[in-house]
Design an enzyme around this catalytic site. Structure first.
Site, PDB file in Angstrom:
ATOM      1  N   CYS A  90     -22.781-109.096  46.524  1.00  0.00           N
ATOM      2  CA  CYS A  90     -23.891-109.259  45.577  1.00  0.00           C
ATOM      3  C   CYS A  90     -23.453-110.094  44.378  1.00  0.00           C
ATOM      4  CB  CYS A  90     -24.406-107.890  45.121  1.00  0.00           C
ATOM      5  SG  CYS A  90     -25.779-107.986  43.944  1.00  0.00           S
ATOM      6  N   CYS A 131     -24.765-108.905  40.992  1.00  0.00           N
ATOM      7  CA  CYS A 131     -24.137-107.657  40.548  1.00  0.00           C
ATOM      8  C   CYS A 131     -22.750-107.909  39.955  1.00  0.00           C
ATOM      9  CB  CYS A 131     -24.001-106.675  41.710  1.00  0.00           C
ATOM     10  SG  CYS A 131     -25.518-106.312  42.610  1.00  0.00           S
ATOM     11  N   ASP A 132     -21.975-108.770  40.609  1.00  0.00           N
ATOM     12  CA  ASP A 132     -20.546-108.857  40.307  1.00  0.00           C
ATOM     13  C   ASP A 132     -20.064-110.215  39.798  1.00  0.00           C
ATOM     14  OD1 ASP A 132     -20.312-106.222  41.200  1.00  0.00           O
ATOM     15  OD2 ASP A 132     -20.004-106.858  43.276  1.00  0.00           O
TER      16      ASP A 132
END
Length: 315
Positions: A132, A135-136
């Site tokens: 992701c 997300c990261d």
């Protein structure tokens, strides 16, 4: 016999459980093989509102579960192998136990990121390997990143990650990309994107302090190479967890549970869907939680007989 059963314990399922438990619906939540969903494999979560310093993924999910339990939700560990959802009461078959029956059902079984299946990959999820970018990506500011994949999602993630990384290398096992022309053009015009095509990933290489790179096979020369990187993002798609439904519910063109726009209603009265099992676009914890709230409210109105939706309408 239960008023409502919730399948899945990610942000969507647990949010639905909190709302339904507070409404005295006494929901039963079925935990699958991965209690807490994909967030349990994530370390720092910095984009979930209310946590200015961030929070560990497993801790966030544990807090959600405790909140649901506080209001009366009950949990049962098991794997749903078969369902009968033609009409209420819905029947769920777990392992070798007698079927669980429910007046309403909320599907929040999520979607699983497709992995390469190579050594060093799964054990380094959250430790340098990610599925992701949104997300990261922030954690790799100023570092070298690899994106594995050749479709639209891989091109989109590669472009997005250039906001943080010093360089993003796209690794694909073929010489031709599967992505649409417009997505390819955007990536190719990005100066921070490098290309390692016609290379097959073999192994995630671990260093002393994290991921060191990706070992690949150069399909043209037949020789192995190591592409150095601090992070590896796998972008080869997601698989919604719907196989157990065995075709009993309408799916969209991408294989996700189809819902009426602006609701969590499926084509079966009394069955609702929330979270990543019905969302192939956003796939974020906060959007999953939002649809979990929607599913709980839709479900509550259905059980109380106050629903205003016309179930006879096509999706």
């Amino acid at each position: 016999m239960h008023k409502v059963v919730i399948l899945g314990t990610g942000p969507a399922g647990l949010t639905a459980a909190i709302y339904l438990a507070r409404a005295n619906m006494n929901p039963l939540v079925i935990e699958g093989a991965e209690p807490g969903g994909q967030l349990t494999t994530t370390t720092d979560v910095e984009n979930f509102p209310g946590f200015p310093e961030g929070i560990m993924g497993p801790e966030l999910m544990d807090n959600m579960r405790k909140q649901a339990e506080r209001f009366g939700a009950t949990f049962k560990r098991g794997w749903v192998k078969e369902v009968d959802i033609a009409k209420p009461p819905f029947k769920l078959y777990l392992d070798d136990h007698d079927p669980i029956e429910a007046d309403a059902l909320i599907l929040s079984t999520g979607a699983s990121a497709k992995l390469l299946g190579i050594p060093g990959e799964k054990e380094n999820i959250g430790q340098g390997v990610s599925t992701c970018a949104t997300c990261d990506g922030f954690f790799f500011r100023g570092k070298k990143i690899i994106v594995v994949g050749g479709g639209d999602s891989a091109m989109e993630e590669a472009n997005f990650l250039t906001k943080f990384a010093s360089q993003v290398t796209v690794v694909h096992r073929r010489t031709e990309l599967r992505a649409s022309k417009i997505m390819q053009d955007r990536a190719r015009q990005n100066e921070k994107v490098a290309w390692a095509l016609d290379r097959t990933p073999i192994e995630v290489v671990k260093g002393e302090s994290g991921v060191k790179g990706l070992k690949v096979m150069n399909n043209e020369t037949g020789k192995e190479e190591i592409i150095e990187a601090d992070g590896i993002f796998i972008a080869i798609g997601h698989q919604p967890n719907t196989a157990f439904l065995n075709g009993q519910i309408a799916l969209d063109d991408n294989g996700y549970v189809a819902v009426r726009p602006g609701t969590t209603l499926t084509d079966i009265p009394g069955v609702f869907a929330c979270g990543d099992v019905q969302d192939h676009v956003y796939r974020q914890a906060i959007t999953a939680a939002g649809t979990g709230c929607m599913a709980a409210l839709d479900c509550e109105r259905y059980l109380e007989g106050s629903a205003t939706h016309d179930w006879s309408q096509t999706l």
